[in-house]
Structure formats: structure tokens, C-alpha cells
Write a protein that holds these residues in place. Sequence first.
Motif, mmCIF file in Angstrom:
data_model
loop_
_atom_site.group_PDB
_atom_site.id
_atom_site.type_symbol
_atom_site.label_atom_id
_atom_site.label_comp_id
_atom_site.label_asym_id
_atom_site.label_seq_id
_atom_site.Cartn_x
_atom_site.Cartn_y
_atom_site.Cartn_z
ATOM 1 N N GLU A 7 -1.465 -4.766 -10.317
ATOM 2 C CA GLU A 7 -2.209 -4.810 -9.037
ATOM 3 C C GLU A 7 -3.620 -5.373 -9.220
ATOM 4 O OE1 GLU A 7 -0.706 -1.811 -9.906
ATOM 5 O OE2 GLU A 7 0.507 -1.174 -8.167
ATOM 6 N N ARG A 61 0.334 -9.801 -3.598
ATOM 7 C CA ARG A 61 0.493 -8.570 -4.365
ATOM 8 C C ARG A 61 1.370 -8.888 -5.575
ATOM 9 N NH1 ARG A 61 -0.794 -3.603 -2.060
ATOM 10 N NH2 ARG A 61 -1.460 -3.757 0.115
ATOM 11 N N ALA A 86 4.273 -11.688 -5.850
ATOM 12 C CA ALA A 86 4.142 -12.825 -6.770
ATOM 13 C C ALA A 86 5.380 -12.928 -7.665
ATOM 14 C CB ALA A 86 2.882 -12.670 -7.620
#
Length: 259
Positions: free
Chosen positions: A212, A239, A243
Motif C-alpha cells: 500500500e 492501489r 496494480a
Amino acid sequence: MRRFFAGDIPSRPAGWPAGPAGWKEDVQCAEVRGDEFRHLKNVLRLGPGDEVTLFNGRGLEFEGKIESIGRDFARVRIERETVCRRESPINVVLLQGLVKGGKPELIVQKAVELGVNGIIFYTAERAVPKFDKERAEKKAERLMKVAIGALKQCGRAMLPEIGFRAGFNEAVGGWEDFLKIALYEGEKTRRIKDVLKAGVRKDGIVIIVGPEGGLSDAEVAEARKRGFMPVSLGPRILRAETAAIAAMGILQYELGDMG
Ligand code: SAH
């Protein structure tokens, strides 16, 4: 969907003809156990005579009929062996920074649907969750169940490798013959599509996704040193799980069997 995982059906030895009669007499029957058995019996309410497909997690599928239902397993008579044709033509391994809560489950489910062969979670410098060995083992067990569910759903027959590494450096070593890419939102010029145009290396593609909080500068430097090319997925910051999933789709579209 009458597909069940029965992991102990042996793979056919190389060079042996397909079909149960071609290799070993005692694999003409296989047993479905555990969660898979409960799914077969209690959810789908299947019984003797019903046709099912089994897969062994190593790329083989078997068609057959249920012969009997026991207390904790179903016996299936195998009639045909087939090689699963839904596997990814490219070997893709995801190195994923450890993310919070149920996100690993989401990533495993979607990546398996998109053809991944290995998912290795690593504890990144900026990762929030920290796993000790025991927690990692429990999580790996849970993630394997998620992976099996995804295989059943999408028609694949190859179990992915799911692993945990205590640190970034342990995850990024040893990928010599892979095309190595690192998703990095700080990369302004090199796009994923430019790198993929260069094609796959012999052993496949390995792709780093941060946690994150993203990759640290030291991690990006280490990745470069190990031959990973930092690439951008475009102007928006996604995020970590988005991805990972987007990158898997892009890989399959550019070099695999999607689209
Ligand atoms: N560092 C950021 C966000 C990290 S996004 C912050 O905290 O603001 C989580 C991970 O997703 C990144 O480490 C990267 O691997 C990937 N990612 C997200 N958006 C991306 C993009 N546009 N290009 C390449 N990678 C991206």
C-alpha cells in the motif's frame, strides 16, 4: 461446475501415453476428500453415477464417474485423462508486497484467473502487516484454498506456488532467465508496454508490485541492481491490488492468450 481438486493423482510420467490404462492401473480410481468432498456431497449433492472432472493441480484433468460416496471421501472411476488447455502460455510470477486484511485473498483469486503461476508475498519496508512464520503458514494455507476455488471456477488445472519472504531482498534474487519488471509509480518515462514489446525471456516474466505504501527508494535501487526494470502503468496511482490485477491483464493481452 463439477470440477474438483484431487491432488494425489500422480502426473503422467514423461513419454507415457495419455489415458489411465496407459500408465498405472491403480490410478483408475481417485478419491475426493476434505473441502472438495464436502462441496461435492453437501453443496452439489452429487452421488454414484454422476459425471465429474478432477484436476491434480499439476496440469492434468481427469473425467470420470462417481463410484461411491463414503463417510469422508468420494471414489471416482477415471475414464479419460486430458491435458488442461486453459493454462497461461506464459509463466508469470508475481512478487507482491504484503498488503492488509483480505487483499492477499483478492490478489490471489484474480491473479489465478488471469493465469499466474506463482505469487510470492514479501514484507516490504513500508508494509503495514508483518508476518511471523506461523502467521505466514496459516495465511498460505488459506490462500491455497482461495487459489483452488479460482482454479475450479476458471477451468485451470495447475496450482500456483504461493510463498512468503521475510524481506524484499529475499524475494528479488534468483530470477536470471526471467523478464524482470517492477511496477513503480515514480517511473515517468518507461511504460509497461514498451518493455513487454521486448518479449518474454526463457523462464517467463516476474513482476514486482509494492505494498500500500509503495516501494522505498532503497527497494527500487535493489530491484534495479537485480535487473528489474521499473515501469509505469500510467498517470494514475493505483492501489496495490489494482496494480497487480491490471498488470496481469496487460501481460496476458500483450504476450499471452487474452484479447
Ligand atoms: N507510494 C504511493 C502508492 C503506492 S501504490 C503512495 O503511498 O502514495 C502501490 C503499488 O502499486 C506501487 O508500489 C506500485 O507497485 C503499484 N502502482 C500503483 N500505481 C502505479 C502506476 N501508475 N505505475 C506503476 N506502478 C503503480
